[in-house]
Scaffold this motif. Structure first.
Motif, mmCIF file in Angstrom:
data_model
loop_
_atom_site.group_PDB
_atom_site.id
_atom_site.type_symbol
_atom_site.label_atom_id
_atom_site.label_comp_id
_atom_site.label_asym_id
_atom_site.label_seq_id
_atom_site.Cartn_x
_atom_site.Cartn_y
_atom_site.Cartn_z
ATOM 1 N N GLY A 171 18.841 2.637 -40.085
ATOM 2 C CA GLY A 171 19.861 3.352 -39.189
ATOM 3 C C GLY A 171 20.979 2.545 -38.497
ATOM 4 O O GLY A 171 21.739 3.292 -37.659
ATOM 5 N N GLU A 173 24.474 0.197 -38.195
ATOM 6 C CA GLU A 173 25.910 0.577 -38.887
ATOM 7 C C GLU A 173 26.529 -0.660 -39.199
ATOM 8 O O GLU A 173 26.369 -1.633 -38.553
ATOM 9 N N ASP A 192 19.372 0.202 -45.832
ATOM 10 C CA ASP A 192 18.639 1.473 -45.236
ATOM 11 C C ASP A 192 19.729 1.348 -43.891
ATOM 12 O O ASP A 192 19.557 1.955 -42.995
ATOM 13 N N THR A 194 23.938 2.277 -42.296
ATOM 14 C CA THR A 194 24.880 3.213 -42.694
ATOM 15 C C THR A 194 26.041 2.556 -42.505
ATOM 16 O O THR A 194 26.675 2.067 -41.524
ATOM 17 N N LYS A 220 24.535 1.398 -32.187
ATOM 18 C CA LYS A 220 24.214 1.290 -33.416
ATOM 19 C C LYS A 220 24.924 0.103 -34.282
ATOM 20 O O LYS A 220 24.258 -0.233 -35.367
#
Length: 463
Positions: A171, A173, A192, A194, A220
């Motif tokens: 999750g 970034e 995993d 983004t 994030k």
């Protein structure tokens, strides 16, 4: 960055890009045909992934006549990763060349020079002297690191991936300016995380706008990846611009920076290199990655390293200890010799950089003569990232409409027999990448072929 150091070369198998095997195998084959209805690489990859997820293998259970299917599905993490388009195109061009097609290959980012003799001799001596056992995981640019703040790996690519895996949680970034090296987003997906892509403009020499960066950061945001000099653009971040970025980073406690400096010594004056970790307050926030493949022409030796705070480097080391263990002992001995060649690689590297600059100047001048082509002159590395988007929509006789960078590169491979990489692989579909890690005579021939193929196309888009 210099470090104290305490894999084998890889020859990829040809990867099909949809070319006809029958045509490739023909002795008289001298052209590759791409009808306009031909699928793009992206669609082919998606189809293959869907098909692979549905495949099963029938096996006979021992002692019975029954057949049962073995589940050969792949993990969602792997299925989310796209194959490297640069590797695929390079492999295809190699396959064509081996079949007798006179393809000029300007897709790979590999210096055409031999490893300097002093480095090669050090590697040979390492073998002769029995330096062939396991190795431990182990000041320049105003930076200094202790041995436990450096991890030597099997290439800078491994160093980057391990760093991403070590600091990113699901999750998170990963902030990536585009154009980017093809592997950055896929490495984020493997963790995993983004990938968040921030576009840049050719009018700004493809450099990240600090205001855009600040507007896209969230709670994030975990990792910002910077590459200077840049692959694929050759852009170099000035110290002033890096200081502006550093001020933004400092306001976000969770945000770390991965500074990819693999092209550090391939830089053209008056441009200069600034290591991000050397900026005030950034040492604690920065993982610096470097290696020997580019500047020292050691791509096949497979040696790179990450340097940073002990806490993060130890985490990278934990991954490596369960992955490949230590890097090649022979390559490390050769790297010690490379570091002993003097500042920035000494005369041997300076000679290579001079040749790269001459090639850059020739290409910039040559493509500047083509109508509608936009150029940002590279300040480092050995790539030219050209905006050919004014030709999109043009129709090529016997080929079809040039819809995007993928179609343009296919057209140039078909018509000019020059292998280039489409810009969509790097996050900018307006452009194509040319590697000038090839002799000047080879580049002369390539430009002649490209111009001959491009001139008949009239740019439909007003320039």
């Amino acid at each position: 960055m210099a470090v104290s150091l305490s894999s084998s070369a890889f020859t990829p198998k040809p990867t099909s890009l949809g070319f006809s095997d029958q045509s490739i195998g023909s002795e008289c084959f001298r052209s590759v045909s791409f009808p306009s209805r031909f699928h793009s690489l992206k669609s082919l990859e998606s189809t293959r992934q869907v098909q692979s997820s549905r495949l099963g293998v029938k096996v006979r259970a021992e002692g019975t006549s029954e057949k049962m299917k073995v589940d050969i599905s792949l993990s969602p993490r792997v299925n989310s990763v796209k194959p490297s388009k640069t590797v695929a195109i390079t492999d295809q061009a190699t396959a064509l060349a081996q079949a007798g097609v006179p393809v000029i290959r300007l897709a790979a980012g590999e210096p055409d020079f031999d490893t300097p003799a002093v480095i090669a001799e050090a590697g040979i001596n390492a073998i002769r002297e029995g330096y062939t056992r396991y190795t431990p995981n182990a000041e320049e640019n105003g930076l200094s690191y202790t041995s436990d703040e450096i991890l030597v790996s099997n290439g800078a690519k491994q160093s980057i991936l391990q760093a991403v895996l070590a600091v990113c949680s699901p999750g998170d970034e990963v902030i990536i300016p585009a154009p980017f090296w093809v592997s950055y987003p896929e490495m984020a997906r493997l963790a995993d995380a983004t990938p968040v892509i921030l576009p840049t403009l050719i009018s700004d020499n493809f450099l990240l706008d600090p205001k855009l960066l600040e507007s896209k950061l969230t709670e994030k945001s975990r990792l910002l990846i910077l590459c200077s000099p840049s692959n694929p653009t050759g852009s170099v971040y000035s110290r002033k611009l890096l200081e502006e970025i550093a001020q933004i980073v400092a306001r976000h406690p969770r945000l770390l920076v991965l500074s990819d400096e693999i092209y550090e010594h391939i830089i053209y004056a008056p441009a200069t290199h600034t290591s991000f970790a050397a900026l005030p307050g950034m040492w604690e926030r920065t993982l610096t990655v470097n290696g020997f493949s580019k500047a020292f022409a050691m791509t096949g030796w497979r040696l790179g390293y990450v340097a940073g705070p002990k806490h993060f480097v130890a985490a990278c080391g934990k991954i490596q200890s369960q992955f490949t263990s230590g890097a090649s002992s022979i390559a490390q001995k050769a790297a010690v010799a490379a570091l002993g060649m003097g500042y920035a690689g000494g005369e041997a590297v300076a000679t290579m950089v001079k040749a790269f600059r001459e090639r850059r100047d020739f290409l910039v001048k040559s493509f500047g003569e083509l109508e509608g082509v936009k150029i940002s002159e590279p300040q480092g590395a050995f790539y030219l990232f050209l905006d050919f988007s004014s030709y999109y929509g043009a129709e090529a006789e016997g080929f079809g409409v040039i819809e995007n960078s993928d179609f343009l590169c296919r057209y140039l491979l078909d018509k000019a027999q020059v292998a280039l990489v489409p810009g969509d692989a790097f996050g900018d579909d307006k452009c194509i990448r040319i590697s000038y890690a090839a002799s000047l005579s080879t580049l002369h021939a390539a430009v002649e072929r490209i111009k001959k193929a491009i001139v008949p196309l009239k740019p439909p888009v007003p320039v």
